[in-house]
Write a protein that holds these residues in place. Structure first.
Motif, PDB file in Angstrom:
ATOM      1  N   LEU A  51      -1.252  -1.969  -0.414  1.00  0.00           N
ATOM      2  CA  LEU A  51      -1.703  -3.210  -1.376  1.00  0.00           C
ATOM      3  C   LEU A  51      -0.683  -4.145  -1.893  1.00  0.00           C
ATOM      4  O   LEU A  51      -0.953  -5.261  -1.965  1.00  0.00           O
ATOM      5  N   HIS A  52       0.525  -3.437  -2.197  1.00  0.00           N
ATOM      6  CA  HIS A  52       1.504  -4.465  -2.593  1.00  0.00           C
ATOM      7  C   HIS A  52       1.918  -5.472  -1.590  1.00  0.00           C
ATOM      8  O   HIS A  52       2.159  -6.793  -2.075  1.00  0.00           O
ATOM      9  N   ALA A  53       2.118  -5.108  -0.483  1.00  0.00           N
ATOM     10  CA  ALA A  53       2.363  -5.970   0.886  1.00  0.00           C
ATOM     11  C   ALA A  53       1.533  -7.123   0.624  1.00  0.00           C
ATOM     12  O   ALA A  53       1.730  -8.243   1.060  1.00  0.00           O
ATOM     13  N   LEU A  54       0.318  -6.841   0.504  1.00  0.00           N
ATOM     14  CA  LEU A  54      -0.849  -7.904   0.633  1.00  0.00           C
ATOM     15  C   LEU A  54      -1.268  -8.768  -0.756  1.00  0.00           C
ATOM     16  O   LEU A  54      -1.966  -9.370  -0.699  1.00  0.00           O
ATOM     17  N   GLY A  55      -0.258  -8.406  -1.644  1.00  0.00           N
ATOM     18  CA  GLY A  55      -0.501  -9.043  -3.074  1.00  0.00           C
ATOM     19  C   GLY A  55      -1.721  -8.455  -3.824  1.00  0.00           C
ATOM     20  O   GLY A  55      -2.100  -9.303  -4.658  1.00  0.00           O
ATOM     21  N   GLU A  56      -2.078  -7.508  -3.545  1.00  0.00           N
ATOM     22  CA  GLU A  56      -3.301  -6.837  -4.398  1.00  0.00           C
ATOM     23  C   GLU A  56      -3.115  -5.693  -5.076  1.00  0.00           C
ATOM     24  O   GLU A  56      -4.057  -5.068  -5.493  1.00  0.00           O
ATOM     25  N   ALA A  57      -1.796  -5.015  -5.314  1.00  0.00           N
ATOM     26  CA  ALA A  57      -1.576  -3.880  -5.882  1.00  0.00           C
ATOM     27  C   ALA A  57      -1.635  -3.799  -7.203  1.00  0.00           C
ATOM     28  O   ALA A  57      -1.312  -4.791  -8.058  1.00  0.00           O
ATOM     29  N   PRO A  58      -2.346  -2.897  -7.867  1.00  0.00           N
ATOM     30  CA  PRO A  58      -2.313  -2.623  -9.362  1.00  0.00           C
ATOM     31  C   PRO A  58      -0.990  -2.552 -10.004  1.00  0.00           C
ATOM     32  O   PRO A  58      -0.227  -1.956  -9.246  1.00  0.00           O
ATOM     33  N   ASP A  59      -0.756  -2.992 -11.209  1.00  0.00           N
ATOM     34  CA  ASP A  59       0.593  -2.819 -11.614  1.00  0.00           C
ATOM     35  C   ASP A  59       0.818  -1.471 -11.739  1.00  0.00           C
ATOM     36  O   ASP A  59       0.159  -0.489 -12.120  1.00  0.00           O
ATOM     37  N   PRO A  60       2.293  -1.073 -11.509  1.00  0.00           N
ATOM     38  CA  PRO A  60       2.505   0.606 -11.318  1.00  0.00           C
ATOM     39  C   PRO A  60       2.369   1.323 -12.841  1.00  0.00           C
ATOM     40  O   PRO A  60       1.897   2.457 -12.621  1.00  0.00           O
ATOM     41  N   ALA A  61       2.374   0.560 -13.856  1.00  0.00           N
ATOM     42  CA  ALA A  61       2.097   1.159 -15.176  1.00  0.00           C
ATOM     43  C   ALA A  61       0.748   1.755 -15.205  1.00  0.00           C
ATOM     44  O   ALA A  61       0.540   2.661 -15.940  1.00  0.00           O
ATOM     45  N   THR A  62      -0.026   1.002 -14.658  1.00  0.00           N
ATOM     46  CA  THR A  62      -1.490   1.363 -14.678  1.00  0.00           C
ATOM     47  C   THR A  62      -1.958   2.059 -13.617  1.00  0.00           C
ATOM     48  O   THR A  62      -2.826   2.977 -13.549  1.00  0.00           O
TER      49      THR A  62
END
Length: 86
Positions: A51-62
């Motif tokens: 998801l991060h690589a695709l620019g769609e990951a939620p913030d790690p804190a959440t």
């Protein structure tokens, strides 16, 4: 987890360049659902990195309640950002 297998599972192909915007959005939705329901930490982290690589990951804190998982996600995001800049 194998990247090509993940891409094929969620997007129907390992080559995202062949997909139109709608197919990519649908694959990201499937991936997000899988991330939200996955309970095994290693698999969950792998889904988050995609998801991060695709620019769609939620913030790690959440996204991660466990402090070690959250720290790993933050470290990954920083490293990926540095790699993208070079």
């Amino acid at each position: 987890m194998d990247l090509d297998a993940l891409l094929h599972h969620f997007f129907g192909t390992a080559d995202l360049d062949t997909l139109d915007e709608g197919a990519i959005e649908l694959g990201i939705e499937r991936l997000g659902t899988a991330f939200g329901t996955e309970r095994e930490p290693g698999r969950r982290f792998a889904l988050w990195t995609l998801l991060h690589a695709l620019g769609e990951a939620p913030d790690p804190a959440t996204a991660f309640k466990d402090a070690r998982e959250r720290a790993a996600a933050e470290a990954y995001a920083r490293a990926a950002g540095r790699a993208a800049q070079s």
